[in-house]
Design an enzyme around this catalytic site. Structure first.
Site, PDB file in Angstrom:
ATOM      1  N   THR A  93      80.111  55.087  29.760  1.00  0.00           N
ATOM      2  CA  THR A  93      79.522  55.288  29.111  1.00  0.00           C
ATOM      3  C   THR A  93      78.369  53.869  28.026  1.00  0.00           C
ATOM      4  O   THR A  93      78.639  52.570  28.225  1.00  0.00           O
ATOM      5  CB  THR A  93      79.826  56.158  27.539  1.00  0.00           C
ATOM      6  N   LYS A  98      74.704  61.748  26.912  1.00  0.00           N
ATOM      7  CA  LYS A  98      75.623  61.489  26.047  1.00  0.00           C
ATOM      8  C   LYS A  98      75.435  60.426  24.828  1.00  0.00           C
ATOM      9  O   LYS A  98      75.778  61.074  23.874  1.00  0.00           O
ATOM     10  CB  LYS A  98      76.535  60.739  26.947  1.00  0.00           C
ATOM     11  N   LYS A 116      81.991  52.210  19.192  1.00  0.00           N
ATOM     12  CA  LYS A 116      80.973  51.430  20.074  1.00  0.00           C
ATOM     13  C   LYS A 116      79.617  52.331  21.050  1.00  0.00           C
ATOM     14  O   LYS A 116      78.208  52.599  21.043  1.00  0.00           O
ATOM     15  CB  LYS A 116      81.910  52.027  21.548  1.00  0.00           C
TER      16      LYS A 116
HETATM   17  P1  NAD Z   1      89.968  51.150  30.595  1.00  0.00           P
HETATM   18  O1  NAD Z   1      89.858  49.980  29.683  1.00  0.00           O
HETATM   19  O2  NAD Z   1      91.040  52.193  29.900  1.00  0.00           O
HETATM   20  O3  NAD Z   1      89.575  50.953  31.862  1.00  0.00           O
HETATM   21  C1  NAD Z   1      87.825  50.129  32.402  1.00  0.00           C
HETATM   22  C2  NAD Z   1      88.784  49.478  33.462  1.00  0.00           C
HETATM   23  O4  NAD Z   1      88.150  48.873  34.252  1.00  0.00           O
HETATM   24  C3  NAD Z   1      90.105  48.438  33.044  1.00  0.00           C
HETATM   25  O5  NAD Z   1      91.537  49.158  33.680  1.00  0.00           O
HETATM   26  C4  NAD Z   1      89.452  47.286  33.943  1.00  0.00           C
HETATM   27  O6  NAD Z   1      90.596  46.535  34.208  1.00  0.00           O
HETATM   28  C5  NAD Z   1      88.655  47.696  35.041  1.00  0.00           C
HETATM   29  N1  NAD Z   1      87.155  46.632  34.834  1.00  0.00           N
HETATM   30  C6  NAD Z   1      86.840  45.713  34.110  1.00  0.00           C
HETATM   31  N2  NAD Z   1      85.760  44.855  34.325  1.00  0.00           N
HETATM   32  C7  NAD Z   1      86.446  45.151  36.001  1.00  0.00           C
HETATM   33  C8  NAD Z   1      85.223  44.897  37.538  1.00  0.00           C
HETATM   34  N3  NAD Z   1      83.796  43.994  37.703  1.00  0.00           N
HETATM   35  N4  NAD Z   1      85.852  45.420  38.178  1.00  0.00           N
HETATM   36  C9  NAD Z   1      86.926  46.341  38.038  1.00  0.00           C
HETATM   37  N5  NAD Z   1      87.841  46.423  37.140  1.00  0.00           N
HETATM   38  C10 NAD Z   1      86.737  46.193  36.497  1.00  0.00           C
HETATM   39  O7  NAD Z   1      88.914  52.183  29.851  1.00  0.00           O
HETATM   40  P2  NAD Z   1      88.208  53.662  30.070  1.00  0.00           P
HETATM   41  O8  NAD Z   1      89.057  54.462  28.356  1.00  0.00           O
HETATM   42  O9  NAD Z   1      89.081  54.559  30.851  1.00  0.00           O
HETATM   43  O10 NAD Z   1      86.330  54.299  29.465  1.00  0.00           O
HETATM   44  C11 NAD Z   1      86.049  53.693  30.627  1.00  0.00           C
HETATM   45  C12 NAD Z   1      84.668  54.377  30.120  1.00  0.00           C
HETATM   46  O11 NAD Z   1      84.913  55.455  29.890  1.00  0.00           O
HETATM   47  C13 NAD Z   1      84.238  53.559  28.894  1.00  0.00           C
HETATM   48  O12 NAD Z   1      82.897  53.180  29.293  1.00  0.00           O
HETATM   49  C14 NAD Z   1      84.064  54.639  28.403  1.00  0.00           C
HETATM   50  O13 NAD Z   1      83.550  54.516  26.843  1.00  0.00           O
HETATM   51  C15 NAD Z   1      83.763  55.834  28.659  1.00  0.00           C
HETATM   52  N6  NAD Z   1      84.709  57.176  28.139  1.00  0.00           N
HETATM   53  C16 NAD Z   1      85.709  56.819  27.502  1.00  0.00           C
HETATM   54  C17 NAD Z   1      86.643  57.782  27.095  1.00  0.00           C
HETATM   55  C18 NAD Z   1      88.245  58.214  26.591  1.00  0.00           C
HETATM   56  O14 NAD Z   1      88.508  58.994  25.853  1.00  0.00           O
HETATM   57  N7  NAD Z   1      89.255  57.096  26.915  1.00  0.00           N
HETATM   58  C19 NAD Z   1      85.742  59.287  26.846  1.00  0.00           C
HETATM   59  C20 NAD Z   1      85.121  59.701  26.974  1.00  0.00           C
HETATM   60  C21 NAD Z   1      84.477  58.505  27.752  1.00  0.00           C
END
Ligand code: NAD
Length: 292
Positions: free
Chosen positions: A96, A166, A241
């Site tokens: 997102t 979204k 966010k």
């Molecule tokens: P998270 O922080 O758990 O996971 C993100 C991952 O990306 C981490 O493991 C981090 O180490 C990795 N990362 C960061 N930079 C990187 C790079 N350059 N190369 C490789 N890996 C890298 O976050 P999440 O909860 O999985 O959310 C991910 C996305 O999904 C976000 O944009 C969030 O807004 C969206 N989202 C989350 C939810 C939820 O309920 N968690 C629901 C809908 C949407």
């Protein structure tokens, strides 16, 4: 079966990559965190050495990263994925992020912005909703891959349209949740029971998802976070966010969103009061605390 590169194996990315591997696709993953890489390897996801390495030779390249800056870096930065992809690969960003970053990363590429809703439970169960922007041919190729991770896949328009959908949806959700909380807080002051307000509003013009599926007081909807002391669910920090992104988009597009701005201010105050990690429906407690 497709070859898939998957970058970002966090709370959402890991179960999504796992579901692709379970369906028999050859998935190679990469994350900056070694713990995330180890967990993915146990789930049948191969180890790539870098984001570019995950992208190399893949039919589909997927990213699931925290924010626009990470997505720009991973795709367009030095040693980024965009340069390493096969010319025919279909590129999918499921994070997102802001609409501008989504359009900047997609520029001139067969790329889809495909943010999701459904949370970590939807990611585990493979029942996510995907809101997709980008070229129709790329959407048609990617649809079976998205179906391995989700249940509802909607093509919303050209590049950036998935992020736009979204952000509009989540701004509406924040506003309707605050409205629902205000109605319950007022009902409490007026001596009206939660059950009575629920019974009336759920069958009349006050009805919404915030009320009937995610009720912010315990009782009427037994599965809602209010029944488990507002353990998320959908954490306030994530709602904050998304509201920041919708206000940023409203400002650059010149749209009037006064209730979106008010929702952002209220959720910021709620998060700063120590509730960033609790469910966003718990904002009813702040309203009660601030009452005279
Ligand atoms: P998270 O922080 O758990 O996971 C993100 C991952 O990306 C981490 O493991 C981090 O180490 C990795 N990362 C960061 N930079 C990187 C790079 N350059 N190369 C490789 N890996 C890298 O976050 P999440 O909860 O999985 O959310 C991910 C996305 O999904 C976000 O944009 C969030 O807004 C969206 N989202 C989350 C939810 C939820 O309920 N968690 C629901 C809908 C949407």
């Amino acid at each position: 079966m497709a070859r898939i590169g998957f970058v970002g194996l966090g709370n959402m990315g890991l179960p999504m990559a796992r579901n692709l591997a379970k369906k028999g696709h050859e998935v190679r993953g990469y994350d900056l965190s070694t713990a995330a890489m180890d967990a993915a390897a146990q789930d049948g996801v191969g180890r790539a050495q870098s984001a570019a390495d995950a992208a190399r030779g893949a039919d589909f390249v997927i990213s699931m990263l925290p924010a626009g800056t990470h997505v720009r870096d991973a795709w367009l930065g030095a040693g980024g994925m965009a340069a390493a992809c096969e010319p025919k690969a279909v590129l999918i960003d499921c994070s997102t992020i802001d609409v501008e970053s989504a359009r900047a990363v997609a520029a001139g590429r067969p790329m889809l912005d495909a943010p999701v809703s459904g949370g970590t439970m939807g990611a585990e169960a493979g029942t996510l909703t995907f809101m997709v922007g980008g070229p129709a041919e790329a959407f048609a190729s990617a649809k079976p891959i998205l179906e391995a991770m989700g249940r509802t896949i909607v093509h919303c328009g050209e590049a950036g349209a998935g992020q736009a959908a979204k952000l509009c949806n989540n701004m509406l959700l924040a506003i309707s949740m605050i409205g629902t909380c205000e109605a319950f807080a007022l009902a409490e002051k007026l001596g009206l029971s939660h059950e009575a307000l629920f019974e009336v509003a759920s069958k009349s013009s006050g009805q919404s998802w915030s009320l009937t599926t995610y009720c912010p007081v315990p009782g009427p909807v037994p599965g809602s976070p209010a029944n488990r002391d507002y353990k998320p669910g959908f954490a306030t920090a994530l709602m904050l966010k998304d509201l920041g992104l919708s206000q940023q988009a409203a400002e650059s597009a010149g749209a009037a969103t006064p209730l979106g701005a008010a929702a952002l201010a209220l959720y910021r105050r709620f998060a700063e009061g120590g509730d960033a990690g609790t469910d966003f429906s718990g904002i009813i407690r702040m309203l009660r605390d601030e009452a005279r």
